[in-house]
Motif scaffolding. Structure first.
Motif, short mmCIF file in Angstrom:
data_model
loop_
_atom_site.label_atom_id
_atom_site.label_comp_id
_atom_site.label_asym_id
_atom_site.label_seq_id
_atom_site.Cartn_x
_atom_site.Cartn_y
_atom_site.Cartn_z
N ARG A 265 0.84 -1.21 0.00
CA ARG A 265 0.00 0.00 0.00
C ARG A 265 0.87 1.25 0.00
NH1 ARG A 265 -1.02 3.34 3.73
NH2 ARG A 265 -0.37 1.96 5.44
N GLN A 266 1.91 1.25 0.82
CA GLN A 266 2.82 2.39 0.87
C GLN A 266 3.53 2.57 -0.48
OE1 GLN A 266 5.12 0.99 4.20
NE2 GLN A 266 4.07 2.29 5.68
N TYR A 267 3.91 1.46 -1.09
CA TYR A 267 4.59 1.53 -2.38
C TYR A 267 3.69 2.13 -3.46
CZ TYR A 267 7.14 0.08 -6.58
OH TYR A 267 7.80 0.07 -7.79
N GLU A 268 2.42 1.76 -3.44
CA GLU A 268 1.47 2.31 -4.41
C GLU A 268 1.28 3.81 -4.22
OE1 GLU A 268 0.00 0.81 -7.00
OE2 GLU A 268 1.25 -0.94 -6.52
N GLU A 269 1.44 4.30 -3.00
CA GLU A 269 1.26 5.72 -2.69
C GLU A 269 2.54 6.53 -2.87
OE1 GLU A 269 0.01 5.68 1.36
OE2 GLU A 269 -2.04 5.04 0.92
N ARG A 270 3.64 5.87 -3.24
CA ARG A 270 4.96 6.48 -3.13
C ARG A 270 5.11 7.78 -3.92
NH1 ARG A 270 4.78 2.80 -6.94
NH2 ARG A 270 6.05 2.91 -8.84
N ILE A 271 4.62 7.84 -5.16
CA ILE A 271 4.86 9.02 -6.01
C ILE A 271 4.20 10.25 -5.39
CG2 ILE A 271 4.47 10.05 -8.27
CD1 ILE A 271 4.64 7.23 -9.45
N GLU A 272 2.94 10.10 -5.04
CA GLU A 272 2.21 11.22 -4.43
C GLU A 272 2.85 11.64 -3.11
OE1 GLU A 272 -2.12 11.98 -2.27
OE2 GLU A 272 -1.86 10.28 -3.64
N LYS A 273 3.23 10.66 -2.29
CA LYS A 273 3.77 10.96 -0.96
C LYS A 273 5.18 11.55 -1.04
CE LYS A 273 0.22 9.35 1.32
NZ LYS A 273 -0.68 10.23 2.13
N PHE A 274 6.00 11.05 -1.96
CA PHE A 274 7.34 11.62 -2.12
C PHE A 274 7.25 13.07 -2.59
CE2 PHE A 274 9.24 7.16 -2.90
CZ PHE A 274 9.58 7.05 -1.56
N GLU A 275 6.33 13.35 -3.48
CA GLU A 275 6.14 14.73 -3.95
C GLU A 275 5.70 15.63 -2.81
OE1 GLU A 275 3.37 14.38 -7.13
OE2 GLU A 275 4.90 13.84 -8.64
N LEU A 276 4.83 15.10 -1.94
CA LEU A 276 4.37 15.88 -0.79
C LEU A 276 5.53 16.15 0.16
CD1 LEU A 276 2.01 17.13 0.80
CD2 LEU A 276 1.60 14.87 1.81
N GLN A 277 6.37 15.14 0.39
CA GLN A 277 7.54 15.33 1.26
C GLN A 277 8.47 16.39 0.69
OE1 GLN A 277 9.55 11.64 2.00
NE2 GLN A 277 8.01 10.89 3.41
N GLN A 278 8.67 16.34 -0.63
CA GLN A 278 9.55 17.29 -1.28
C GLN A 278 9.03 18.71 -1.13
OE1 GLN A 278 12.44 16.45 -2.41
NE2 GLN A 278 13.05 18.45 -3.19
#
Length: 399
Positions: A381-394
């Protein structure tokens, strides 16, 4: 007249409390950049209260010359702290600081975390018993995250089966099982020290061995020839530097005469003995891509999704092999990818071996396969969310 024994008991209890407080202060300082100190010591206390004397079953508390001379002391409190940090961090990926603090105050979550630590402690002799006290390159202690830890345990248990059961050693695929497990342990050791870039070529090798097992598991004649072709490879590359006569005889009789590359046939000629292989594979039959094409047409539908994922990762590993990921902005990405690749190969061959040789999945009463399947749900589940979440972290970092 006061009983002096009361004062002695009180003094002893106070001394023990002072020692424990000093140790807890030390653990807070040691892990201060990874977890809130009061939360760490609170969960640690909860774990030890839950286990009581049972913890003596899983750690070596004996006073021995060997332990003293070699520095092999088993340190349960330190190990428990690392479990707490690793599991808590795994559950907190992509969460904000406020969301993490909310989880730390939640009674149900605290109980669940302590329960997870206890289940990992019961696997200690197959897992963290072998770990470094400190990683070589400072970073996340991913090997204490649930899935990598369970994969390490599955590797050591599978290695135990492969080296202790005489009937398993006679299996024609024994070398492939052994290759996957030893490469898997090498990958996890690199992850332990945060050498992600060096792990991907080995992951690629793990997948190649796993694809071979999927082909050979139902093709015993091909498995026998696979072993023979491995002997040809050893003789050609390490000994005479010439192609053995027996190999040349087989090459002259190859099924696909239009394919003239001896090196390709040396590596994949055994595929000539796979039932229906050449009816399915029309392009590059003596290659890994040909093998994957065969699997796409022969595996049951429930395995097709897994195969598609692994084919994607297999190709991706090639790119990583020629690039650099050591200074990656998001090390969690490599934790995701490496865990997913190893999970499918290591978990599945462990299950395969247990079914074939009537072995239990459990270690100290814990079903490690069920545990790994459960924890992979959150990781995927975390892997599927990775792109959106990494962008948010950035975006947060840029503010």
């Amino acid at each position: 007249m006061k009983d002096s024994r009361i004062n002695d008991t009180t003094s002893w209890r106070q001394w023990a409390e002072d020692i424990q407080k000093s140790k807890d202060d030390g653990f807070r300082e040691l892990f201060k950049d990874k977890i809130r100190g009061s939360f760490l010591t609170s969960i640690k206390k909860q774990v030890f209260n839950t286990m009581g004397m049972e913890i003596f079953q899983y750690y070596d508390f004996r006073w021995s010359n060997e332990n003293i001379l070699t520095g092999k002391d088993d340190l349960p409190e330190y190990d428990v702290c690392r479990f707490i940090v690793g599991i808590h961090q795994a559950h907190s990926i992509f969460l904000s600081l406020d969301e993490i603090r909310k989880k730390e105050r939640d009674t149900e979550y605290r109980e669940h975390l302590a329960k997870e630590v206890v289940e990992k402690i019961k696997l200690h002799k197959y897992g963290s018993f072998f770990f470094r006290k400190r990683e070589l390159i400072q970073g996340r202690a991913f090997l204490y995250y649930p899935v990598p830890y369970e994969l390490f345990v599955l590797c050591t248990r599978t290695y135990e089966l492969l080296t202790s059961k005489i009937n398993i050693k006679q299996d024609v695929c024994w070398l492939l099982y052994y290759d996957i497990i030893t490469k898997g342990l090498a990958v996890l050791s690199l992850v332990e020290d945060n050498f992600f870039g060096s792990a991907y070529p080995l992951c690629r090798g793990v997948l190649e061995m796993y694809f071979r097992i999927l082909v050979l598991d139902k093709n015993l004649e091909a498995a026998r020839h696979y072993k023979l072709f491995m002997e040809f490879e050893i003789e050609q590359s390490c000994c005479s530097q010439k192609y053995p006569k027996e190999f040349m005889d087989l090459f002259e009789k190859r099924r696909k005469r239009e394919m003239n590359n001896k090196v390709d046939y040396l590596h994949y000629g055994w595929l000539d003995w796979v039932d229906g292989y050449h009816d399915t594979v029309k392009q590059a039959p003596y290659s890994m891509n040909g093998m994957i094409a065969y699997l796409k047409n022969s595996l049951p539908s429930k395995k097709q999704d897994e195969l598609s994922k692994l084919q994607y990762f297999y190709k991706m590993c090639h790119g990583y092999t020629h690039g650099s990921v050591q200074g990656a902005i998001y090390p969690e990405l490599h934790y995701f990818e490496i865990s997913i690749m190893l999970y499918h190969a290591i978990r599945n061959i462990f299950v395969m071996l247990c079914h074939k040789y009537s072995e239990e999945f459990t270690i100290n009463g814990a079903d490690v396969v069920v545990m790994a399947d459960r924890d992979m749900v959150e990781l995927l589940r975390q892997y599927e969310e990775r792109i959106e979440k990494f962008e948010l972290q950035q975006s947060r970092l840029q503010k």
